[in-house]
Write a protein that holds these residues in place. Structure first.
Motif: not given
Length: 302
Positions: A107-135
């Motif tokens: 998975n290209m994105y997940v591989g990049m995400e694991r390697s990143a030191r900093r990540l800036l995310s502009y979102q209109e839904l809760v981003p996956g890195l901060l989602q609860t299991p139910a959400y």
């Protein structure tokens, strides 16, 4: 979950192959020196391969490394195929379009995400890195309407497993989220799910490596809007101050292909847009207060 398509950037393919090989080696507890010796490569050659700097990765080297790392046959063939395509591809546009299911390991994105030191995310839904299991479950079930319960749960596990990069004790990801206020009102999974999700956002935003600011409706028209949600990934610098990998802009394709933008001038424009949004967001304390207020409102709707 991205399949490597024709026309994909060779630099992205080399970097993805390198990440896969590095993680496979580390999973076996081998140093670069020991692994290189076992397959009769130099230390520098294997290091270049793992960092995506080998212009023409050799299929035989990749196959022998996969054998050493006890990679299963299916992912070995994917890795060898990726090496072939990276060697043959031409880097022209600086924009790569990827789509379709490939495999968790590639998975290209997940591989990049694991390697990143900093990540800036502009979102209109809760981003996956901060989602609860139910959400996460509600989001995934809404998108994969024909998915089996088993497939839905697998996708939920993958999403939740990604979150360790934010909470780990050793070098956690530095995460900045610019969250549009609409995410506080769009009901995902029902009032109980929303209340729990918003309270968790308020709590996780207290972590020293996490910054979460709400971008309110009252901010009006900001330079760059309307804009699609995006992620800026920064991979840090080495001991000499040189970038470990060039920064990337990621655009989730949802029902079409994901986009990965390497072109420096385009990446810079996304940074400019992020700066414009940041100047019109609420501060972190006010954002937490708004999240808690919205959670209480959902509690009263239950």
């Amino acid at each position: 979950m991205a399949e490597i398509e024709e026309g994909a950037s060779p630099t992205l393919m080399r970097r993805q192959l390198g990440r896969f090989l590095r993680e496979a080696r580390e999973g076996r507890g081998l140093s670069i020196a020991n692994a290189a010796k076992e397959v009769q490569l130099s230390f520098n050659a294997l290091q270049r391969l793992e960092t995506g700097r080998t212009v023409n990765p050799r299929r035989q080297d990749v196959r022998e490394l996969c054998l050493l790392y006890e990679v299963d046959a299916e992912d070995t063939e994917r890795a060898v195929g990726l090496a072939s395509r990276a060697a043959a591809a031409k880097d022209e546009s600086g924009v790569t379009s990827l789509g379709g299911l490939f495999s968790d390991a590639f998975n290209m994105y997940v591989g990049m995400e694991r390697s990143a030191r900093r990540l800036l995310s502009y979102q209109e839904l809760v981003p996956g890195l901060l989602q609860t299991p139910a959400y996460a479950r509600a989001m995934i079930r809404a998108f994969y309407i024909h998915g089996t319960d088993e497939d839905i749960e697998r996708r939920v596990r993958v999403r939740l497993d990604r979150q360790i990069i934010v909470t780990r004790r050793t070098r956690p990801l530095v995460l900045e989220v610019l969250l549009h206020e609409s995410a506080l009102h769009r009901v995902i999974g029902g009032p109980a799910v929303m209340a729990a999700q918003l309270r968790q956002l308020a709590e996780v935003s207290k972590q020293p490596n996490v910054s979460l600011r709400v971008h309110p409706y009252s901010s009006g028209a900001v330079w760059g809007l309307p804009a699609f949600p995006f992620v800026l990934l920064d991979f840090g610098t080495d001991s000499k101050g040189a970038p470990i990998e060039p920064p990337i802009v990621y655009l989730d394709g949802a029902m079409s292909s994901d986009l990965y933008i390497e072109k420096r001038e385009v990446v810079d424009r996304y940074h400019e847009f992020a700066d414009a949004v940041r100047r019109t967001t609420l501060d972190e304390t006010t954002s937490r207060d708004l999240l808690r207020q919205a959670a209480r409102r959902f509690d009263s709707d239950r």
